[in-house]
Design an enzyme around this catalytic site. Structure first.
Site, PDB file in Angstrom:
ATOM      1  N   ASP A 141       0.863  -1.176   0.000  1.00  0.00           N
ATOM      2  CA  ASP A 141       0.000   0.000   0.000  1.00  0.00           C
ATOM      3  C   ASP A 141       0.908   1.237   0.000  1.00  0.00           C
ATOM      4  O   ASP A 141       2.119   1.156   0.204  1.00  0.00           O
ATOM      5  CB  ASP A 141      -0.978  -0.002   1.180  1.00  0.00           C
ATOM      6  CG  ASP A 141      -2.207   0.854   0.861  1.00  0.00           C
ATOM      7  OD1 ASP A 141      -2.114   1.710  -0.050  1.00  0.00           O
ATOM      8  OD2 ASP A 141      -3.256   0.687   1.503  1.00  0.00           O
TER       9      ASP A 141
HETATM   10  C1  BGC Z   1      -5.012   3.213  -0.162  1.00  0.00           C
HETATM   11  C2  BGC Z   1      -5.139   2.123  -1.192  1.00  0.00           C
HETATM   12  C3  BGC Z   1      -4.976   2.703  -2.572  1.00  0.00           C
HETATM   13  C4  BGC Z   1      -3.638   3.392  -2.624  1.00  0.00           C
HETATM   14  C5  BGC Z   1      -3.255   3.890  -3.991  1.00  0.00           C
HETATM   15  C6  BGC Z   1      -3.785   4.078  -0.364  1.00  0.00           C
HETATM   16  O1  BGC Z   1      -3.784   5.180   0.457  1.00  0.00           O
HETATM   17  O2  BGC Z   1      -5.008   2.633   1.122  1.00  0.00           O
HETATM   18  O3  BGC Z   1      -6.371   1.483  -1.054  1.00  0.00           O
HETATM   19  O4  BGC Z   1      -5.099   1.706  -3.535  1.00  0.00           O
HETATM   20  O5  BGC Z   1      -3.648   4.461  -1.706  1.00  0.00           O
HETATM   21  O6  BGC Z   1      -3.850   5.007  -4.394  1.00  0.00           O
END
Ligand code: BGC
Length: 730
Positions: free
Chosen positions: A288
């Site tokens: 993440d």
């Molecule tokens: C989120 C994810 C997301 C990622 C990319 C993160 O802050 O937790 O779910 O896919 O950002 O944008």
């Protein structure tokens, strides 16, 4: 059939330098402040500590050029990008990768396509209320058609985090509190996103997230710790991820949170023992955003280098935005702290997904003409309208206020009735407000006699000229989603003031709720005769709501998340265990002094303009499962669709079991007066649980089966399973 690219992968890997290998693991997002002398983080700090004003900050951001890290790209130091969603930029960067890097390895472009790309469909929590796998798959297909036309190769979806706490902002991004529903929803999404063949230009890889149990964040506060028994983790949280992987999802994103003390980003037990070995996953694991570096803050890594070491050893292959691998992996390998074979495995998984997506053969999967011709096609918009209509849940309808009669004069109140940009809800990056239809837009386009006041000015005048008053209230899209948890999930004071003022006029009031989570609305429930739960319905919000209000559509949505009777009841979910003292009237039972035992609206609940009766429930055992047959009769005067739900209870087991567990559901369409038999099958395999030693054991004994239109209002029957007789429990 899955193609085998192992030979190509080995050969290519053999040609790569250490630096190029590390580069393949780097996923970066375009930085907005590339043109500045200071880093984005420092710029943020400058705003927070007052060195620059918020206005100055916004101006800088607005005029800043995007930095796509092209020098790094040319040097083979970038394997993937996140957050670029247009064909021109994607093809331009892809051209650099293919033509200007030493090995010409194509880039992988990931994007958060959560509920539609340009044709935005209802937020996942809303769409889950349709209980309709075929629809879920179709909306995912529409999303894939549009996103791939814009050049996207992989979506960071579906999110299948079971979420039982309404305070958690990201409850809006998944299918609610139930494990079976999240599994069914996730599988449908994976199929829809990926299509038949990943190599096709209109297929995108699904990255299932967030492994694991992100939705169990303590007290519903985002990013918070997760502390769960192994039994609950395996029974209630892991199955949806596993179901998506079994359905062929090619990527997985570990969660930000820790599980029982070990952050998922460095959790080798989760990512290697479970995901790889037990579940046989052979796709890509993407961290993440910034999650690897955050392991320092968690307090499990000494510094970013240590975090990089732990993460790669645990099985994170692609580093989203933290630059931990680019900064440290080479050194870690040269010093022998990480074996090069570990890096090679990760690189192989990155290359594999690129091969599977057909990127080596066709690195440019789209162009601007296809992009332009694909967006917002008529047939996609029809799907968005259908999804919005099926997501709406009618929570209350006293005195048959609804459906409205043709010609009813309406007084409309609340900013959300006219704010197009708010209709999409959280995580709709590609959305454009001008594509959306608000309630006011829909009424205007259909020549409905209405008057509108955003804040209640002219209330008395409008009320005197209207037959029915509509209050559009609830949450803005910023009030749910990531980093949008709320401690108090009641309506805002100004919303309730508006409702009280509307009710004081004596005219019937219909509340239309926009929200990304269950709200605690006991006062609203007692004040107004009708409540329409619209959630954040996407592009066709206004049209879908108007269709429901006027009965052009008979509402059929059912809650996939319990509505608590007060904020303090959270977490409130149906599949709880009984305790030795189930909540009741007497003092020494499991309850609060200042809140009812029951929720406001139970799981599975939702009204229709017709009514249904359930009769003749029959159970029949066969070799591999239990058949549940029930007659469902439409007892009202309108055609409708009923979501038939089947729950079980294991009243005497070796570990205490939930009072109800959803095991099957189906949707049945019924004409007025018509009766149909609904037939559901529960596999014996699903009628088991983990014992104290974590062995999965089949349930034996008396099983109670409940069928009905929500978890509370059911008819029931019993059956004996396995060799153990029910007497043995006594
Ligand atoms: C989120 C994810 C997301 C990622 C990319 C993160 O802050 O937790 O779910 O896919 O950002 O944008």
């Amino acid at each position: 059939m899955k193609k085998d690219y192992e030979k190509q992968i080995r050969e290519l890997c053999g040609k790569m330098t250490l630096e190029e290998k590390v580069g393949q693991l780097q996923q970066c997002g375009p930085s907005l402040v590339g043109a500045f002398e200071v880093s984005f983080e420092e710029l943020l700090d400058m705003m927070f500590d007052g060195r620059i004003s918020k206005e100055e900050f916004e101006k800088l951001m607005g005029t800043a050029e995007q930095d796509f890290h092209e020098e790094d790209l040319r040097a083979g130091k970038v394997g993937s990008y996140n957050g670029i969603g247009d064909a021109a930029t994607i093809n331009r960067l892809q051209k650099i990768a293919v033509e200007e890097t030493r090995l010409g390895i194509p880039l992988l472009f990931g994007y958060d396509v959560i509920h539609g790309f340009r044709t935005v469909t209802p937020i996942p929590l809303a769409e889950s209320c349709a209980w309709d796998q075929e629809l879920w798959e179709r909306t995912a297909r529409v999303a894939a058609e549009e996103a791939t036309a814009a050049g996207v190769h992989m979506t960071f979806a579906p999110m299948v985090d079971v979420a039982k706490d309404a305070r958690w902002g990201r409850i809006s991004e998944g299918a609610g509190e139930d494990v079976l529903l999240n599994s069914a929803y996730g599988v449908a999404k994976v199929k829809g996103f990926q299509g038949e063949d990943l190599a096709k230009e209109n297929s995108m890889a699904a990255c299932v997230k967030h492994l694991a149990a992100y939705g169990a964040a303590e007290a519903g506060r985002d990013y918070n710790r997760v502390d769960l028994s192994m039994q609950r983790l395996w029974e209630e949280y892991l199955p949806p991820y596993k179901a998506c992987i079994d359905a062929g999802a090619r990527a997985v994103m570990p969660a930000f949170n820790d599980i029982n003390g070990v952050p998922c980003s460095v959790n080798a037990w989760l990512l290697r023992d479970i995901l790889r070995r037990k579940w046989g996953f052979d796709g890509l694991v993407v961290s993440d955003s910034n999650a690897i570096a955050e392991c320092v803050c968690h307090g499990i890594a000494e510094d970013k280098k240590d975090a990089a070491r732990q993460a790669i050893l645990a099985g994170i292959e692609m580093d989203m935005s933290s630059n931990s691998y680019t900064a440290h992996l080479r050194e870690l390998i040269e010093r022998g702290e990480v074996a090069e074979s570990v890096l090679d495995e990760a690189v192989a998984d990155v290359l594999r997904i690129k091969y599977e997506l057909g990127l080596f053969e066709h690195p440019y999967q789209t162009n601007e003409t296809r992009e332009q011709n694909t967006m917002l096609k008529l047939e996609y918009r029809a799907v968005a309208l259908e999804a919005a209509e099926k997501s709406i849940v009618l929570l209350k309808n006293e005195d048959r206020v609804l459906p409205l009669k043709p010609g009813t004069k309406l007084g409309i109140f609340g900013t959300l009735a006219a704010d197009r940009g708010q209709m999409t809800g959280a995580w709709a990056i590609g959305a454009r407000p001008e594509d959306c239809i608000s309630i006011v837009d829909a009424l205007e386009a259909n020549n409905v006699h209405y008057q509108y006041s955003a804040d209640g000015t002219d209330l008395s005048k409008i009320a005197s000229m209207s037959d029915v008053l509509i209050a559009a209230i609830g949450e803005t899209k910023e009030e749910s989603g990531e980093a949008a948890s709320r401690a108090d999930i009641t309506l805002k004071p100004k919303d309730m003031e508006l409702v009280r003022a509307l009710c004081a006029t004596g005219k019937p009031v219909v509340a239309v709720l926009f929200n990304g989570r269950p709200l605690a609305i006991p006062e609203l429930d007692q004040t107004v005769p009708a409540i329409v739960e619209a959630w954040h319905p996407g592009l066709y919000a206004g049209s879908a709501i108007m269709h429901v209000l006027y009965g052009i559509t008979n509402p059929s949505g059912k809650l996939t998340t319990t509505f608590p009777a007060s904020a303090g009841q959270c977490p409130m979910y149906y599949a709880h265990t009984n305790t030795g003292r189930p909540g009741g009237k007497s003092k020494f039972t499991s309850k609060y002094l200042d809140a009812p035992v029951e929720p406001l609206y139970p799981f599975g609940y939702g009204l229709s303009y017709t009514t249904y009766a359930y009769e003749n429930l029959a159970l029949e055992k066969d070799e591999d499962g239990l058949w549940v047959r029930v007659q469902v009769r439409n007892t009202g005067k309108r055609a409708g669709e009923e979501i038939v739900q089947c729950y079980v209870q294991m009243p005497c087991a070796k570990r205490v079991r939930p009072v109800r567990e959803l095991k099957a559901f189906t949707k049945t369409a019924l004409e007025p007066g018509e009766t149909k038999q609904a037939e559901l099958k529960i596999a014996y395999d699903s009628l088991g649980y983990y014992d104290w030693e974590m062995n999965w054991i089949p349930y034996e004994g008396n099983l109670k089966v409940f069928v009905g239109g929500n978890v509370r209002d059911t008819i029931s029957a019993e059956v004996i399973l396995g060799s153990m007789s029910s007497e043995m429990c006594e």
